[in-house]
Write an enzyme that holds these catalytic residues in place. Structure first.
Site, short mmCIF file in Angstrom:
data_model
loop_
_atom_site.label_atom_id
_atom_site.label_comp_id
_atom_site.label_asym_id
_atom_site.label_seq_id
_atom_site.Cartn_x
_atom_site.Cartn_y
_atom_site.Cartn_z
N PHE A 1 0.88 -1.12 -0.03
CA PHE A 1 -0.03 -0.01 0.08
C PHE A 1 0.79 1.32 -0.01
O PHE A 1 1.77 1.39 0.94
CB PHE A 1 -0.77 -0.18 1.14
CG PHE A 1 -1.69 1.35 1.51
CD1 PHE A 1 -2.72 1.56 0.49
CD2 PHE A 1 -1.41 2.13 2.52
CE1 PHE A 1 -3.29 2.70 0.71
CE2 PHE A 1 -2.24 3.37 2.53
CZ PHE A 1 -3.33 3.44 1.49
N GLN A 2 0.40 2.31 -0.79
CA GLN A 2 1.39 3.46 -1.23
C GLN A 2 2.97 3.13 -1.40
O GLN A 2 3.65 4.07 -0.67
CB GLN A 2 1.17 4.32 -0.17
CG GLN A 2 -0.29 4.79 -0.09
CD GLN A 2 -0.51 6.13 0.81
OE1 GLN A 2 0.21 6.48 1.99
NE2 GLN A 2 -1.39 6.92 0.54
N LYS B 1 9.85 2.78 6.65
CA LYS B 1 9.19 3.00 8.20
C LYS B 1 9.95 2.30 9.30
O LYS B 1 9.93 2.86 10.22
CB LYS B 1 7.47 2.61 8.17
CG LYS B 1 6.72 3.16 9.08
CD LYS B 1 5.37 2.99 8.70
CE LYS B 1 4.36 3.71 9.79
NZ LYS B 1 2.92 3.69 9.51
N MET C 1 0.62 32.43 -23.42
CA MET C 1 1.85 32.13 -24.23
C MET C 1 1.45 31.05 -25.47
O MET C 1 1.93 31.05 -26.59
CB MET C 1 2.96 31.54 -23.54
CG MET C 1 4.32 31.63 -24.27
SD MET C 1 4.74 33.44 -24.92
CE MET C 1 5.91 33.95 -23.60
#
Lengths: 577, 174
Positions: free
Chosen positions: A129-130, A179, A492
């Site tokens: 996850f992530q 982590k 632009m």
């Protein structure tokens, strides 16, 4: 994740030198003198945020509304302070949202350290996850990056990160910390990094090359300097001024070199490049010695390389050896820091003036004034021009403001017409051309230099790319001044469509919201100007305001920025209309 | 400027991710790498990349500059073929029957200075080190009889001239 390790956020530290990886991150930042960082929390960086809460009186964390905003704010902070900007994010989408800011900092040589959380090391490569491979993703857009999987690596890696980010040619560094490494405890010891054996940040100056450069300059009849951001990064403003004045050499600047020498200096001949001034662009192809200092011959500066300064001997003062001969073949290359190189050059220079040569710049300026500048700054038609807004800001700030511009027509107008008395006053996204840069960058700039007036000049397109950072401005009470030059177009691109795509305005017209209402929704004072007669008072009210202020100016819808070198054309094919 | 074959030698720290950084330099410029080998070098803890590319001299100079500026690259060099001693290595897996039944194969092995690594009832493995052309020739000759598997290494090379990498490292340590 091991639950026992997860629960360590609550653990009391018994021994003063035995701390968690997360606390080590904070202690490293403090040791590097970091007192402010920009970021956005999330699962994989929570242990560091938890420690940050404990140290909240020592390090001010600015919660931006998007991780991209954090990087641009860190860039703005770095650009005006000369210090390393720091941004932090969680893993996965948090980390990938940093990529634009990293790429911007890489191409514009901005010192920045980004810290990202990562999934626990035993989950790496499992599509957890992530989880994203932020090291792989950020490799092409960082000066250096490294993944930490053990707490004990944190001090050495962060020390190295700061050293690499700020030394030599500065740039962004990313440190990704798993982590479990954030939870793990170890005996903390911090030593600042003073060298990396495979990295030579500042090449040794070759005195023979300096002598050769001096000989060429002294023998020149029509010398011209083009300086870049290397002057500002190398703190060589005084040395550049001394060289220009002693040698009597007309000097032009690239977009990132702007403000290193005051705009009013008589030998400052303006900006080179696609929307630069007429004289320095035209005369690049007439000078006999072109002295490039701390600039990298970007394609927006050179136009067609086959016709760029072919008649000139080229001298290149440069800190990055890879830039020498990369785009333009040089006759003499002086490697090293601009400050030291120019200090060596100065005593070798003869005192000279080139009145005839200098008059050529004045003559061409007069043509540019008649055909472009007069109408931009002193318009007689009804519609408001971007130039007159800049002129009014110059007047009200006495040229002392730091101008943070976004990307597009307004950026070119800001760089062309802003008056700069002080160095580090032009903060813009030069190399990457990142729309959405200015609003968050202005936050960082103002926080780094609270005593300076910081005015963000933004187009209606770029403003909406990071408009959510109004929330950061409101929450942090950053008294930044925001000017949106609204022409209801991606100006632009529309200009190019008009000139090169038979006026087919494909997806460039914008239906905009009520910007004033949005600013007021964030409790920011705001007003809109649509008439020339109201401009002066509105700008005054903005500058006099103590807090943040939003000013929308409705400018001409289909105005163009000139001069212009069409993409791929020669610098001497510069168009005035 | 004409394209030529260049051998690039890169001395680096032995760190994760560097292969990615170096290969990206070629990828970004759309340069096809002919071969790439990474290994230990003569210096403890220092790795060496040997990369072969076909580019112009102007391109290779710029590429070397870009490789050299990577933080963990100690030094990068480029060489022409005449400046180096270089070799490649390859393995052929071939049916054992052929070794005994095709006399010509035995002659090919002998004349090519290839080496039999192992033989069993099913197959035998042949190893050959040499220049690219020698390996190409052996491959062509053996293809006639059938090759079960074939693999070859990237080029490895040493230069005829000294590379002053050790002196550079000594200077850093002083």
């Amino acid at each position: 994740m091991n639950t026992q390790t997860e629960n360590k956020t609550q653990t009391t530290i018994d021994k003063t030198d035995c701390i968690s990886g997360s606390e080590a991150v904070i202690k490293c930042l403090l040791a590097e003198g970091v007192d402010i960082l920009y970021g956005y929390p999330g699962g994989a960086i929570m242990p560091v945020y938890d420690e940050l809460f404990k140290y909240r009186n020592e390090i001010h964390h600015v919660l931006t509304r998007h991780e991209q905003g954090a990087t641009h704010a860190a860039q703005g902070y770095a650009r005006i302070s000369g210090k390393v900007g720091v941004a932090m994010a969680t893993s996965g989408p948090g980390a990938t949202n940093l990529v634009t800011g990293l790429a911007d900092a890489q191409i514009d040589s901005t010192p920045m350290v980004c810290i990202t959380g990562q999934v626990a090391s035993h989950l790496l490569g499992s599509d957890a996850f992530q989880e994203t491979d932020i090291i792989g993703i950020s490799t092409p857009v960082t000066k250096w990056n490294h993944q930490v999987t053990k707490a004990s690596e944190i001090p050495e890696v962060l020390a190295k990160a700061f050293y690499i980010a700020k030394s030599g040619r500065p740039g962004p560094v990313l440190v990704d910390i798993t982590k479990d490494a954030q939870f793990e405890e170890f005996d903390f010891k911090y030593e600042k990094c003073t060298g990396v054996r495979s990295y030579n940040p500042v090449p040794k100056i070759d005195s023979a090359a300096v002598l050769e450069a001096a000989k060429l300059i002294n023998a020149a009849k029509k010398p011209m300097i083009v300086w870049g951001q290397g002057i500002i990064l190398g703190q060589a403003e005084a040395e550049l001024k001394a060289v220009i004045e002693k040698g009597g050499i007309p000097a032009a600047w690239t977009i990132l070199g702007a403000s290193a020498i005051p705009t009013s200096h008589p030998l400052n001949i303006g900006m080179v490049g696609m929307h630069g001034n007429y004289a320095p662009n035209m005369l690049t192809n007439e000078c006999d010695v072109l002295i490039a200092i701390g600039m990298r011959f970007d394609d927006r500066v050179t136009g067609n390389l086959d016709t760029y300064a072919k008649q000139a001997k080229v001298i290149h003062f440069e800190i990055d050896p890879a830039e020498v001969d990369k785009n333009v073949k040089t006759d003499v290359a002086v490697l090293g820091n601009a400050k030291t190189s120019l200090q060596e050059l100065l005593p070798l220079l003869q005192e000279k003036t080139y009145p005839e040569w200098h008059n050529k710049f004045k003559d061409l300026y007069a043509i540019e004034f008649e055909k472009v500048i007069k109408d931009d700054l002193h318009p007689t038609k009804e519609g408001l021009t971007m130039g007159e807004v800049l002129k009014e800001i110059n007047i009200q700030t006495n040229g002392n403001a730091a101008i943070v511009s976004d990307v597009g027509q307004h950026q070119m107008i800001a760089c062309r017409y802003a008056k700069f008395n002080k160095t580090k006053s032009n903060i813009t996204s030069g190399g990457l051309g990142t729309m959405g840069f200015a609003l968050p960058a202005a936050i960082g700039a103002k926080m780094a230099a609270p005593d300076r007036e910081v005015v963000a000049i933004i187009g209606d397109g770029g403003y909406q790319m990071t408009i959510q950072e109004l929330g950061t401005i409101f929450q942090q009470k950053v008294p930044v001044k925001i000017v949106v030059l609204n022409n209801e177009f991606l100006g632009m691109v529309r200009q190019w469509q008009q000139l090169f795509f038979d006026k087919r305005y494909a997806s460039t017209e914008m239906t905009n919201p009520d910007f004033v209402a949005i600013a007021k929704g964030y409790f920011i004072d705001a007003q809109k100007v649509t008439k020339r007669k109201d401009l002066k008072a509105a700008v005054k009210e903005m500058i006099d305001s103590d807090g943040p202020y939003f000013l929308e100016v409705r400018v001409e819808k289909e105005a163009n920025v000139f001069p212009m070198i069409p993409s791929g054309a020669s610098v001497s094919d510069i168009r005035l209309s | 400027m004409e394209e030529e074959l260049y051998t690039v030698s890169v001395y680096t720290e032995n760190n994760i991710g560097l292969l990615n950084r170096i290969s990206a330099i070629f990828q970004r410029r759309h340069i096809n790498v002919e071969s790439l080998n990474t290994s230990a070098s003569e210096i403890d803890g220092v790795s060496r990349f040997t990369i072969v590319v076909r580019v112009t001299e102007d391109q290779i100079k710029k590429i070397i500059g870009q490789i050299d500026k990577q933080i963990e690259v100690i030094k990068a060099y480029y060489h022409r073929d005449e400046d180096t001693i270089y070799q490649e290595s390859c393995l052929f897996k071939i049916k054992s029957d052929l070794l005994f039944e095709e006399r010509q194969i035995q002659n090919i092995i002998k004349e090519s200075n290839a080496r039999i690594v192992t033989v069993n009832k099913e197959f035998f493995v042949l190893e050959k080190s040499g220049r690219k052309e020698e390996i190409d020739l052996l491959h062509r000759e053996l293809s006639v009889f059938g090759i079960m598997q074939f693999t070859r290494s990237g080029r490895i090379a040493v230069t005829k001239e000294e590379m002053k990498i050790s002196k550079m490292l000594q200077a850093f340590n002083q």
